[in-house]
Write an enzyme that holds these catalytic residues in place. Structure first.
Site, PDB file in Angstrom:
ATOM      1  N   LYS A 198      48.208  43.753  30.549  1.00 52.75           N
ATOM      2  CA  LYS A 198      47.385  42.684  30.778  1.00 52.75           C
ATOM      3  C   LYS A 198      47.985  41.394  30.668  1.00 52.75           C
ATOM      4  O   LYS A 198      48.243  40.966  29.522  1.00 52.75           O
ATOM      5  CB  LYS A 198      46.133  42.637  29.529  1.00 52.75           C
ATOM      6  N   ARG A 255      44.463  34.468  36.675  1.00 53.17           N
ATOM      7  CA  ARG A 255      43.859  35.673  37.708  1.00 53.17           C
ATOM      8  C   ARG A 255      43.591  35.034  39.015  1.00 53.17           C
ATOM      9  O   ARG A 255      43.039  33.926  38.989  1.00 53.17           O
ATOM     10  CB  ARG A 255      42.750  36.310  36.843  1.00 53.17           C
ATOM     11  N   ARG A 260      40.313  32.537  39.553  1.00 53.76           N
ATOM     12  CA  ARG A 260      39.092  33.235  38.977  1.00 53.76           C
ATOM     13  C   ARG A 260      38.295  31.931  38.781  1.00 53.76           C
ATOM     14  O   ARG A 260      36.960  32.262  38.770  1.00 53.76           O
ATOM     15  CB  ARG A 260      39.204  34.079  38.055  1.00 53.76           C
TER      16      ARG A 260
END
Ligand SMILES: [Zn+2]
Ligand SMILES: [Zn+2]
Lengths: 340, 546
Positions: free
Chosen positions: B232, B237, B252
């Site tokens: 992760k 993102r 994102r």
């Protein structure tokens, strides 16, 4: 004339206490809520209007003397009388006069009309001891007709969806005010929690007209509650008692519902603003209507109200009560104990 | 406005998600498109840039209602929300206004948005006028809108569901149409619920599929052979889109960030048309991740000069393929998407970080997210324990047969974060917060012990309950040693457990360290200041994090 003691508010000239929280020889009771009417005193004096409810609260053995509103008693040169406070059935202000000095203890009160009790009467006095449960200007009640109309609309919408509607209301006073407000609303049977039903019967026997009710406990197994209205004390929230009602919408009738957060914290579907206490404008108006030069503030937002009154030039003081931080919930809890 | 306020009440007055969605769907189906567009905007968390400071609005409200400041503050303490306090205190209308009710878009476009370009006096006039035309809940909603604090208990995903319910269009299509630069106009709203789904705007990203935090035991996920694990990453993102000979990078956060990452654009230009990648933008050098602070440093630059480009090179660690040759791949199982992704990135699906280990900073800008194969759940535990060595914040667990869903769905993607760093620190400074908390002290500075001294090392403003905040606020007011403007130096008494995600050396800070995402885990009422952690604790953590 009055002083605070560890047993409560005391008049030494007449040797009586008003709403004492510990047992005393002679007590004057403003009204039957648990934070005002405590057990164990030798002798009680209270209003005739609230006699039946007070008896239910204090038990069959209590020695209660009832007086009419306006009827005065002379005790050791102190003239004492009770004046309607408009809070719940039988609620009274206590007026004490000694050598021309007049004191009034408001107890809990509201000035809005209420069909379940005598209307509040302002009394001129030198010293006024007032409650301050809703002593902030954010508390301004809308007209109660609006609240009741909202309640009926909410019930009708739920009924149309085959859902039961449950209003939480304090078992003594608020519940009956809701029942009076629903009179002629075309609502079928109103079901009640046992705590509410018992006091409702007292109200009816005292001559107050209320919507017909039926205790949930008296219903046969398998009774369906879809489309009905149920009145229960707030303590019933979250209990298994609610399961029998099936699909349910819940609401709370209280002055606290004025604030969104108070409703959300209880995860209610609806909050109806309906209070048996004065709102801010009525509190300030009432204080000035008494013409009192000295004001003691108790029971609620004391410090705030005192500061506001002092800024207006009044000689105001905060009076601590045993029920520090108590709100409408305090008496409600006591309600439950009294009739359990 | 009245209808929007009613919608607000309807959403606010039920705890049932379904009833919230119903209320919104009903509104979307019946409101004028121009109003519905703004409702979509606000309900999904849209906020025009801060228009008016909430303090100012509070002052006007005090003047209008004749409530002195101290009493206003008491009221605010009882209510806990400034917009609501103001709405409750404003005087009732003297006479019902004869004006026609104005719809939401009229209020927003002709009153609210122009506020930003007005003088303070014009703003005050405009707000007072608005208050005099609006009633109870409308005033509350209005106050929320003008102070940028409008929030209601629905997520963007619920708005999408309501729009889908109102228009009978697939949720995925709606979400896709909404993502990216959606502007709240009548036209965009009509296009949003338009049955024809041949969307013209080729730059649009897909809605990001989000993972839930792993709650139970790993074993509850079943057979480990049906799962794959990946690091992760702690970056940004993003989706990289290659369509019609153009490249777009969407974060994102809904930001079109193409020109911020020229390295990725250069790499993506080599991708075939009709490709959409999902991945993490990471600062990367010598085959390893750099601290997030470096990425922040780069983002902070208005201009990307050669120096910052050389100091903080960027890569995209790709982990999913959403579109291939113009086809929506999201319904295909992960294994299929992953194979196609490896193919398109022209990587052999081994361990690209190894491939690039010996590269200089100019190495490939497109990397494939390494897969950690799991034979047993112990493999996952072992990898998880080593997360920080990779500058990862934990593991992602994805079912091999999972599709790329819409929004956050439980079941097939999980994030499993490593435990945050934890330190018990003493509060030494406090200052008022912003927005609805502008009257409460909510921003705190924390220190660790260094001999007899206290060294500040972190600021945090989240993690306490409203009740705790109020209690602390009252305490702060009574225990201030010194005031510097809004900042209060308070008695060093209260100890809090702070959590943070990263720690690094920082010569700019007195303590010599900078921590990332500090937040309050709990109020350690059981500890006194002399029991708080020391600077040594921080140094040990720093050493361990290297
Ligand atoms: Zn009472
Ligand atoms: Zn009371």
């Amino acid at each position: 004339m009055l002083q605070t003691t560890e047993r409560g508010l005391y008049c030494s000239a007449a040797d009586v206490y008003i709403d004492p929280w510990l047992p005393v020889e002679r007590a004057i009771i403003t009204h039957a809520h648990g934070d005002h009417a405590r057990w164990g005193s030798r002798h009680y004096l209270a209003s005739r209007e609230g006699g039946r409810v007070l008896r239910t609260r204090l038990g069959a053995d209590a020695n209660i003397e009832l007086v009419d509103f306006g009827e005065s008693r002379n005790i050791n040169g102190v003239s004492i009388s009770l004046v309607p406070a408009g809070h719940i059935l039988g609620s009274a202000q206590v007026r004490l006069e000694h050598n021309g000095d007049v004191w009034v203890v408001s107890g809990d009160y509201k000035t809005e009309p209420d069909p379940t009790c005598s209307a509040f009467e302002p009394v001129r006095c030198n010293t006024f001891i007032t409650e301050s449960t809703f002593g902030l200007p954010i508390y301004r009640w809308c007209a109660q007709e609006e609240t009741f109309a909202g309640m009926r609309a909410w019930w009708a919408e739920n009924a149309a969806l085959g859902r039961a509607s449950l209003v939480y209301a304090y078992a003594l006073g608020k519940a009956q005010r809701v029942l009076a407000g629903m009179l002629d609303a075309g609502i079928g049977p109103i079901y009640t929690h046992g705590a509410v039903e018992r006091l409702t019967i007292d109200y009816r026997k005292s001559g107050v007209a209320l919507h017909p009710t039926s205790a949930v406990v008296a219903q046969p197994r398998g009774t369906t509650y879809a489309g009905s209205l149920i009145v229960a004390p707030p303590s019933a929230a979250g209990s298994t008692w609610l399961r029998r009602f099936g699909d349910l919408s819940t609401a709370f009738a209280s002055g606290w519902m004025q604030v969104r957060g108070a409703r959300r914290r209880r995860s209610l579907d609806k909050g109806f603003v309906l209070s048996d206490h004065v709102d801010w404008p009525a509190l300030i108006d009432t204080i000035s209507a008494t013409g009192a030069e000295r004001v003691w503030v108790t029971h609620g937002y004391r410090e705030q109200v005192v500061r506001f009154l002092r800024d207006k030039g009044l000689d105001a003081h905060s009076m601590a009560s045993h029920w520090e931080g108590e709100d409408e919930q305090g008496p409600a809890v006591a309600d439950e104990e009294a009739i359990a | 406005m009245k209808r929007f306020a009613q919608l607000y009440s309807a959403i606010d007055s039920t705890t049932s998600t379904n009833r919230k969605v119903d209320a919104m769907a009903e509104y979307f189906a019946s409101a004028a498109p121009a109003d519905a567009a703004w409702a979509v905007y606000f309900l999904s968390g849209g906020r025009p840039k801060r228009l008016i400071g909430v303090r100012r609005v509070a002052e006007w409200a005090m003047a209008e209602s004749g409530v002195p400041p101290w009493l206003f503050e008491e009221c605010y303490h009882a209510v806990g929300d400034l917009a609501e306090t103001i709405a409750l205190l404003l005087p009732d209308h003297v006479a019902p206004h004869a004006l026609l009710p104005r719809p939401l878009h009229d209020w927003v476009e002709n009153v609210l948005l122009p506020l930003g370009n007005m003088s303070e006096d014009e703003q005050r006039q405009a707000v007072l006028n608005a208050w005099r035309q609006l009633d109870g809940t409308e005033r509350f909603v209005w106050n929320k809108l003008i102070t940028g604090s409008f929030r209601v208990g629905v997520s963007g995903q619920l708005v999408v569901r309501a729009l889908a319910r109102a228009s009978n269009i697939d949720e995925g299509v709606i979400a896709h149409r909404l993502s990216g630069h959606w502007t709240p106009t009548a036209e965009s709203f009509s296009a949003l619920i338009e049955p024809d789904s041949s969307d013209a705007d080729r730059s649009r990203p897909f809605p990001f599929y989000l993972a839930y935090a792993l709650e139970g035991e790993l074993e509850s996920l079943g057979n480990p052979a049906q799962w794959q694990a990946e690091w992760k990453w702690d970056g940004i993102r993003s989706q990289v889109i290659r369509r019609d000979g153009q490249t777009y990078i969407w974060t994102r956060g809904g930001e079109l960030a193409t020109d911020r990452f020229p390295e990725i654009v250069a790499a993506a230009n080599a991708l075939p048309d009709g490709t959409v990648l999902d991945g993490e933008i990471m600062p990367w050098m010598n085959g390893a991740a750099m601290p997030f602070a470096q990425l922040q440093r780069r983002i902070g630059r208005k201009k990307l000069g050669p120096r910052i480009l050389a100091e903080v090179p960027i890569v995209l660690i790709a982990y999913d393929l959403l579109e291939l040759e113009g086809r929506d791949m999201r319904a295909a199982p992960l294994t299929v998407r992953r194979a196609a992704l490896a193919n398109i990135c022209q990587c052999d699906d081994g361990r690209p970080e190894r491939v690039s280990r010996h590269e200089r900073s100019e190495g490939p800008a497109l990397l494939l997210s390494p897969i950690i194969t799991l034979q047993t759940w112990s493999d996952a535990r072992a990898a998880h324990a080593g997360s920080r060595d990779h500058r990862a914040e934990g593991l992602m667990l994805k079912r091999l047969d999972s599709e790329y869903g819409v929004g956050r769905r439980k079941g097939s993607w999980w994030k499993w974060k490593v435990q945050p760093f934890s330190v018990d620190a003493v509060m030494i400074y406090a200052q008022p917060g912003h927005g609805r908390r502008a009257l409460l002290h909510t921003d705190y500075t924390f220190a660790v012990r260094d001999g007899d001294a206290l060294v500040p090392f972190a600021k945090a403003y989240s993690g306490l309950t409203d009740t705790e905040i109020r209690e602390l606020d009252a305490w702060i007011r009574r225990h201030t040693i010194e005031k510097f403007g809004p900042v209060r130096h308070v008695e060093p008494v209260h100890v809090f457990e702070l959590h943070f995600e990263g720690i690094q050396h920082s010569p700019r800070h007195k303590s010599g360290v900078a921590v990332r995402f500090p937040r309050i885990a709990r109020w350690r009422t059981d500890k006194t200041a002399s029991e708080a952690d020391t600077i040594e604790t921080l140094r040990t953590l720093l050493e361990a994090a290297k």
